[in-house]
Structures are given as C-alpha cells and as structure tokens.
Design an enzyme around this catalytic site. Structure first.
Site, short mmCIF file in Angstrom:
data_model
loop_
_atom_site.label_atom_id
_atom_site.label_comp_id
_atom_site.label_asym_id
_atom_site.label_seq_id
_atom_site.Cartn_x
_atom_site.Cartn_y
_atom_site.Cartn_z
CG ASP A 23 -0.72 0.41 2.80
OD1 ASP A 23 0.82 0.29 2.26
OD2 ASP A 23 -0.68 0.05 3.22
CG HIS A 226 19.22 4.10 -21.16
ND1 HIS A 226 18.21 4.08 -22.12
CD2 HIS A 226 19.25 5.36 -21.45
CE1 HIS A 226 18.10 4.94 -22.69
NE2 HIS A 226 18.75 5.88 -22.51
CG ASP A 243 22.93 11.88 -18.22
OD1 ASP A 243 22.55 12.71 -17.93
OD2 ASP A 243 22.57 11.81 -19.19
CG ASP A 254 19.81 15.60 -19.43
OD1 ASP A 254 20.28 14.59 -18.80
OD2 ASP A 254 19.05 15.28 -20.16
CG HIS A 333 23.48 8.93 -28.07
ND1 HIS A 333 23.71 10.62 -27.60
CD2 HIS A 333 24.26 8.17 -27.05
CE1 HIS A 333 24.66 10.44 -27.06
NE2 HIS A 333 25.10 9.84 -26.81
CG HIS A 337 16.96 15.31 -24.89
ND1 HIS A 337 16.38 16.00 -23.49
CD2 HIS A 337 17.91 15.14 -24.61
CE1 HIS A 337 17.49 15.79 -22.77
NE2 HIS A 337 17.79 15.27 -23.14
CG HIS A 344 14.20 12.44 -22.93
ND1 HIS A 344 14.06 10.97 -23.00
CD2 HIS A 344 15.92 13.37 -23.06
CE1 HIS A 344 15.78 10.85 -22.57
NE2 HIS A 344 16.82 11.59 -22.81
CD GLU A 367 22.20 13.94 -24.37
OE1 GLU A 367 22.92 13.24 -23.34
OE2 GLU A 367 21.42 14.48 -24.20
CE1 TYR A 371 28.44 7.57 -24.30
CE2 TYR A 371 27.73 7.36 -26.30
CZ TYR A 371 27.97 7.81 -24.94
OH TYR A 371 26.46 9.05 -24.71
NE ARG A 388 25.16 11.28 -22.17
CZ ARG A 388 25.26 10.34 -21.33
NH1 ARG A 388 25.93 8.82 -22.31
NH2 ARG A 388 24.82 9.86 -20.31
CD GLU A 390 22.53 15.94 -21.30
OE1 GLU A 390 22.79 15.23 -20.11
OE2 GLU A 390 21.54 16.05 -21.63
ZN ZN Z 1 19.95 14.71 -22.16
MG MG Z 2 21.22 13.40 -19.60
#
Ligand code: ZN
Ligand code: MG
Length: 420
Positions: A23, A226, A243, A254, A333, A337, A344, A367, A371, A388, A390
C-alpha cells in the site's frame, strides 16, 4: 483556447496516484501537460476549458476537502482556494463530475482531449457524450468532432516563457552544485553509489529531486547508455561518467560530466576528452535561431569523426567515416533533445520530414559523446573509456545561453576543482 477556436470543450485529467508496492505510494507527480495549464498539483482533478463565440471559461474539478483525510495527508486545496488562489473561474467537487460534465459538453462542436491515452478516461468521455444524447426533453447536441489536445499543448510547451526559463535556470543551478559536490567527493575506493548519495544530498537540500534516474558509471560502465545500477567500485585510473539532473518546481535539468576518479586525466583520457569537448563547443555554437534542429548534431558528428581519425581509433577519410557512418560504433545517439517539464521534453523535431528550425526560447540539451566500449574494435589501449559532456541551452537572439554554464568542463578546471 484561442488555438482550438470557438465552440469547443477541452478536457484534461490529472495524473493518477500510483502504488509502488503493497500500500506504499510513489511520490505524487502531476502530469506535465496538466501542470502546464493549471499549476495544480493534486490527483483526482479535471480541467475543463470551454469556448463559444461569446467568451472563454475555465472550470476545475478537484477533491473535496476531507477533514478525515487531511488528518493523515495534510492540507488539500479544495474548491474555494482553487478559485481564490489558483484563479479558476469556477471549481466543483470531483464527485460531481459525471453529473456536470454532460452539461459542459453539450452544444459544443469539438471535444478536445487526450485521445486513447487512458482507457478508463476514454470510456468516461464516451459515457458523458452518451448522457448528453440521452438527456430527455432537451434539444442538446453532442460534440461530433474529437480532436487530440497533445499537438497544441506540446507546441506551446516548446517555447518557454520567462517564468519557465527561471525554473529551468534554477534547476540547472541545483544540478551544477550536485555535480560539483560529486567531483569534490570523488576518489578511488568509493563506489558509484557514494557519489549518488552526494548528488541526492545536494538536491534534497534545495527542495529538488532527480529529474530522471542518474547514471553514474565508472570505467566501462560509462559506455552503457542507460546504466543505472550505480553499484560498482570507482577505480584508480578510470573515468567516471555522470549524467544527473534536478527537477525544480517541475522543471528539469539534464547535465553530464566525465572526470577522472583520481582527479588527474591520463594522457589518453585527455586526448579523447578534448575531442568530445571540442565537439560540444562546436555544436553549442550552432544553437542559433534559424538553424535546423540537426545542425548541432551534424557539426558534433564531424568533429567527433575527425577526432577519432586523428587518434587512430578510426581509419580512412573523413568523407568515408561520415558517409558510411563509421563513427556510429562509438557515437550512436543524437546530440540532444528538448528540455522542459519533461527531461525529454515534448515538441516535434521534424515536420513533414523537415527538421524544425530553432527559435527564440526553445531549450535543448547538447550532449556529444564517445563510447569506446571494452568490446569494440578500437585499439586495445582506448577501450573502456566513455565520455559524454552535456549542457542545457536556451536559444536566444544573442546566441546560445548555457543554463548550466556554472559547471566546469575544461580539463584544467576539472582537475583544479577535484584537487582543491
Ligand atoms: Zn540528455
Ligand atoms: Mg542526460
């Protein structure tokens, strides 16, 4: 209401509460579109906007103030305050919704809502429409045009107001502080989650929370797009890719930074980092009014590809690398965005196969990354490095405004902040 024109009724529903397990609830978070139009942060609410040729009016249905429930859950807004504090023209109890909705919908030509997103809400809508038709002794007409509200709201959300920009800035500033804290706390022997704890600490003390699950990946984990486990040791000599963003008053930041676990980049890490940083600067410079959405991406890909060639990670000519998309094994990628209420954020990137042009007060991320995963074909000495960088950028007539500019990204500056 101006966008839907005369003779329409717009109906928008709040997000439902969700159980996490047993719950125990998830922390409540309003639907972004609903919040955008209402600023109203409770479940069991319905927004009704009515237009006819004379005027426009708005109605909120919300929970009745329930003294018993308020003992457990604290204050609720209630209908009175919905009018006096939130500025709705009228407010009614949500348990009157079935009885009142047919009246609001009748004789309107167009019904505007989120088509097909919530089965039980769809069936409620059809029930209300039916109940118009079944009203006895009245010459009332049911809407015969059903229109999706999403494209209208999402197009509006693409252009940020001054108030929204303030929230986005604030949420970027909080994330900047959290990243700084992680840089300063980082040392070999800690685990990825130790940095996550620093991040959550900084967010929490600014009344903020993560805008998405943070990615904190040491070494090769930085190559997993991810990666959210954040449970591995941070090793001397590795980089860590973080990130992590903040949500403040519903608006997201972000930000990604990559830095050496021990506070000093190796020569090889420096070389690769410099390529990604240059690509990011080149891409940000293209965040200009009138440029197509993918211009920053194209520029980033070019700089990254040239860098991969210069470092001997790819071979051939730049034309060939771009033409055959050979860079894609190391950069798979897009370069950004939209950013807003959602990390996003909503809004088109293309219309009729054409990239959208950047306009004033759109906000996006830039970004670029490389890799070089441990299972790639790269020369062995490069493998296990993921980088990366960003930032969050506002499109302005004066050029790109970097909302997250408070956070260092030059090699020397990162080493300085980590060692002082
Ligand atoms: Zn991003
Ligand atoms: Mg990000």
């Amino acid at each position: 209401m101006n966008r839907v024109g005369d003779d329409a009724v717009i109906v928008l529903k709040s997000r439902d509460e969700k159980l996490r397990n047993g719950d125990a609830q998830y922390r409540y978070r309003q639907d972004s579109d609903f919040y955008y139009l209402t600023g109203f942060n409770e479940p069991d609410a319905l927004l009704v906007l009515i237009t006819d040729d004379q005027h426009q009016s708005d109605v909120l249905f919300c929970r009745e103030k329930d003294p018993d429930k308020m003992i457990w859950d604290g204050p609720m807004v209630g209908t009175e305050s919905a009018v006096s504090d939130y500025g709705f023209e009228r407010a009614y109890y949500i348990n009157e919704v079935d009885q009142r909705m047919p009246g609001f919908m009748q004789d309107r030509e167009r019904l505007v809502f989120k088509l097909g997103e919530d089965e039980s809400f769809d069936s409620k809508i059809s029930q209300w429409v039916k109940n118009i038709e079944h009203r006895k002794g009245q010459k009332s007409r049911a809407p015969d045009e059903f229109v999706s509200v999403n494209p209208m709201i999402h197009d509006m959300r693409l252009y940020k107001s001054a108030a929204e920009i303030r929230c986005l800035k604030k949420s970027a500033e909080i994330a900047v502080k959290a990243h700084q804290r992680m840089m300063q706390a980082c040392r070999p022997g800690l685990f990825e989650y130790d940095l996550q704890a620093e991040y959550l600490h900084e967010l929490t003390r600014h009344q903020s929370q993560p805008s998405y699950l943070p990615i904190i990946g040491g070494g090769n984990n930085g190559c997993i797009l991810h990666y959210i486990n954040n449970n591995q040791p941070l090793r001397d000599g590795d980089l860590v890719l973080i990130d992590a963003g903040a949500e403040f008053d519903y608006y997201a930041s972000d930000i990604t930074r990559t830095f050496p676990v021990n506070g000093r980049f190796s020569a090889r890490q420096k070389d690769l980092y410099a390529v990604v940083l240059q690509a990011q600067k080149d891409a940000i410079a293209e965040v200009k009014i009138g440029n197509p959405w993918n211009k920053p991406h194209q520029i980033a890909v070019k700089t990254l590809s040239q860098g991969l060639l210069d470092l001997g990670i790819l071979s051939g000519s730049l034309e060939q690398v771009l033409e055959e998309k050979l860079y894609q094994q190391y950069y798979m990628h897009m370069t950004g965005h939209w950013l807003g209420l959602d990390v996003h954020d909503v809004g088109d990137y293309q219309v009729d196969d054409l990239w959208i042009e950047l306009e004033k007060d759109m906000v996006l991320t830039v970004e670029p990354a490389l890799y070089i995963g441990e299972h790639t074909e790269a020369p062995a000495e490069w493998r296990g490095i993921g980088i990366r960088i960003e930032d969050d950028i506002q499109v302005t007539p004066k050029g790109p405004q970097v909302l997250s500019s408070g956070l260092v990204k030059e090699i020397d500056d990162i080493e300085h902040i980590m060692n002082n």
